[in-house]
Design an enzyme around this catalytic site. Structure first.
Site, PDB file in Angstrom:
ATOM      1  N   PHE A 108     -33.094  13.854  45.458  1.00 53.37           N
ATOM      2  CA  PHE A 108     -34.248  14.599  45.974  1.00 53.37           C
ATOM      3  C   PHE A 108     -35.056  13.732  46.955  1.00 53.37           C
ATOM      4  O   PHE A 108     -35.140  14.024  48.157  1.00 53.37           O
ATOM      5  CB  PHE A 108     -35.070  15.043  44.758  1.00 53.37           C
ATOM      6  CG  PHE A 108     -36.429  15.588  45.026  1.00 53.37           C
ATOM      7  CD1 PHE A 108     -36.678  16.450  46.079  1.00 53.37           C
ATOM      8  CD2 PHE A 108     -37.480  15.262  44.165  1.00 53.37           C
ATOM      9  CE1 PHE A 108     -37.955  16.962  46.294  1.00 53.37           C
ATOM     10  CE2 PHE A 108     -38.753  15.773  44.364  1.00 53.37           C
ATOM     11  CZ  PHE A 108     -38.986  16.617  45.435  1.00 53.37           C
ATOM     12  N   TYR A 151     -35.365   4.974  30.117  1.00 50.94           N
ATOM     13  CA  TYR A 151     -35.916   5.105  31.470  1.00 50.94           C
ATOM     14  C   TYR A 151     -37.161   4.221  31.645  1.00 50.94           C
ATOM     15  O   TYR A 151     -37.242   3.428  32.585  1.00 50.94           O
ATOM     16  CB  TYR A 151     -36.261   6.570  31.756  1.00 50.94           C
ATOM     17  CG  TYR A 151     -36.597   6.816  33.206  1.00 50.94           C
ATOM     18  CD1 TYR A 151     -35.587   6.911  34.161  1.00 50.94           C
ATOM     19  CD2 TYR A 151     -37.915   6.944  33.632  1.00 50.94           C
ATOM     20  CE1 TYR A 151     -35.878   7.123  35.499  1.00 50.94           C
ATOM     21  CE2 TYR A 151     -38.219   7.164  34.968  1.00 50.94           C
ATOM     22  CZ  TYR A 151     -37.204   7.257  35.891  1.00 50.94           C
ATOM     23  OH  TYR A 151     -37.509   7.474  37.227  1.00 50.94           O
TER      24      TYR A 151
END
Ligand code: UDP
Length: 330
Positions: free
Chosen positions: A34, A168
């Site tokens: 993205f 993450y």
């Protein structure tokens, strides 16, 4: 072909890259994703762009319009693999390769950690050879579930090191630590951006890749129920993609950013329920809201303090949420 909505913004972004990146060699890891693909578009008119992506979450359709461009080269490679090599010297490296969607990274925790650790090490070792300017795409997730909101860069974070999000959160924290170690030990020119929730054209909506904004939009457009995890009182601050990209370009190209860390986001904090209602209103949808179980370790509030990037580099977001949502809907 670029849609008009993207083209207008890309045109402005290209102007901001023009002077300093002209004729330079730019490596973008995660370049088919993205944000990465917006960066490819922003640099390709004046620089040589090398896009490395293993398409784990990136998509060829984000860069297919660049295939015939002689200033653009794509390689389907995993930057965290021991075999990864870049056969060129670079003037700029933008390291974005990662799996940013919580549902997706929780399905691939080891791969997620590997790209933040081994992937970042590989990129930094390459950088020792060619001495580029390196922009590390870090995340608001380094703050975990912050006790200080709006959160400044000086806040150290509140992260569950063994929780489902740790692959993450801790991965990005290690990435940052690695970048700063190479900055201190080898004098590499490293800059870090902690990116807060970003949305806009090209963000994925489907399955585990889907984040709140694109999922709610897809649900609203098909009049399906909007799925709110938990009460919906949790907050986020959503930044339109062109604003996030303009901040990244500024941090990359401004010499005052060397060795610095900047929050990048829009400080307009709203609840997830409010976001859902706004999207239902803008789409004139008949969707209702349904509540599903709250995500484990889901941060209760998230909002950036952007005083540092505002005062040091003169950046602030310019696209209001409703305007950005309308552009995304188009
Ligand atoms: N969320 C939700 N329904 C969805 C997707 C997300 O309620 O279908 C919530 C999620 O639990 C979180 C917020 O929206 O509180 C933002 O989630 P997102 O996946 O966009 O990213 P995060 O900010 O958690 O990284």
């Amino acid at each position: 072909m670029l849609s008009r909505t993207i083209r207008d913004d890309v045109g402005k972004l290209q102007k901001s890259t023009s002077r300093l990146a002209e004729g330079q060699r730019v490596l973008i890891t995660g370049g088919a994703g993205f944000l990465g693909s917006w960066l490819c578009d922003s640099f390709v008119s004046i620089a040589e762009v090398f896009c490395h992506d293993n398409l784990a979450t990136g998509q060829l359709k984000n860069i297919s319009h660049l295939k015939a461009n002689e200033h653009f080269r794509f390689r389907n490679v995993d930057v965290s693999s021991p075999e990864w090599k870049a056969n060129a010297d670079f003037d700029f490296i933008l390291h974005l390769a990662s799996r940013p969607s919580p549902a997706d990274y929780q399905k691939h925790p080891i791969e997620t950690l590997r790209v933040s650790t081994q992937g970042t090490l590989n990129v930094l070792e390459l950088a020792r050879r060619c001495d580029p300017i390196i922009l590390l795409a870090s995340s608001s997730e380094v703050y975990g579930d912050p006790a200080v909101v709006p959160t400044p860069e000086t806040y150290w974070g509140n992260v569950n090191p063994v929780g489902v999000r740790s692959c993450y959160d801790e991965g990005k924290r290690v990435s940052e630590a690695l970048a700063m170690a190479y900055y201190r030990q080898y004098g590499l020119d490293v800059r870090i951006v902690r990116i807060f929730n970003t949305y806009g054209p090209r963000i994925r909506a489907k399955g585990a890749y889907g984040r709140a904004v694109p999922r709610f939009i897809a649900q609203a457009l098909s009049n399906r129920p909007i799925t709110i995890y938990g009460s919906g009182k949790q907050t986020r601050s959503f930044c339109y993609v062109a604003d996030t990209i303009s901040a990244m370009i500024k941090v990359l190209l401004d010499k005052r950013a060397k060795g610095e860390i900047f929050n990048v986001g829009n400080p307009n904090e709203i609840s997830i329920l409010e976001l859902a209602n706004t999207i239902v209103r803008l789409t004139r949808s008949r969707s209702n809201v349904i509540h599903e179980p709250e995500g484990e370790d889901d941060p209760k509030r998230r909002c950036p303090d952007i005083s540092k990037i505002r005062s040091k580099l003169g950046w602030a977001p310019s696209v209001k949420l409703e305007e950005g949502l309308k552009r995304t809907l188009r």
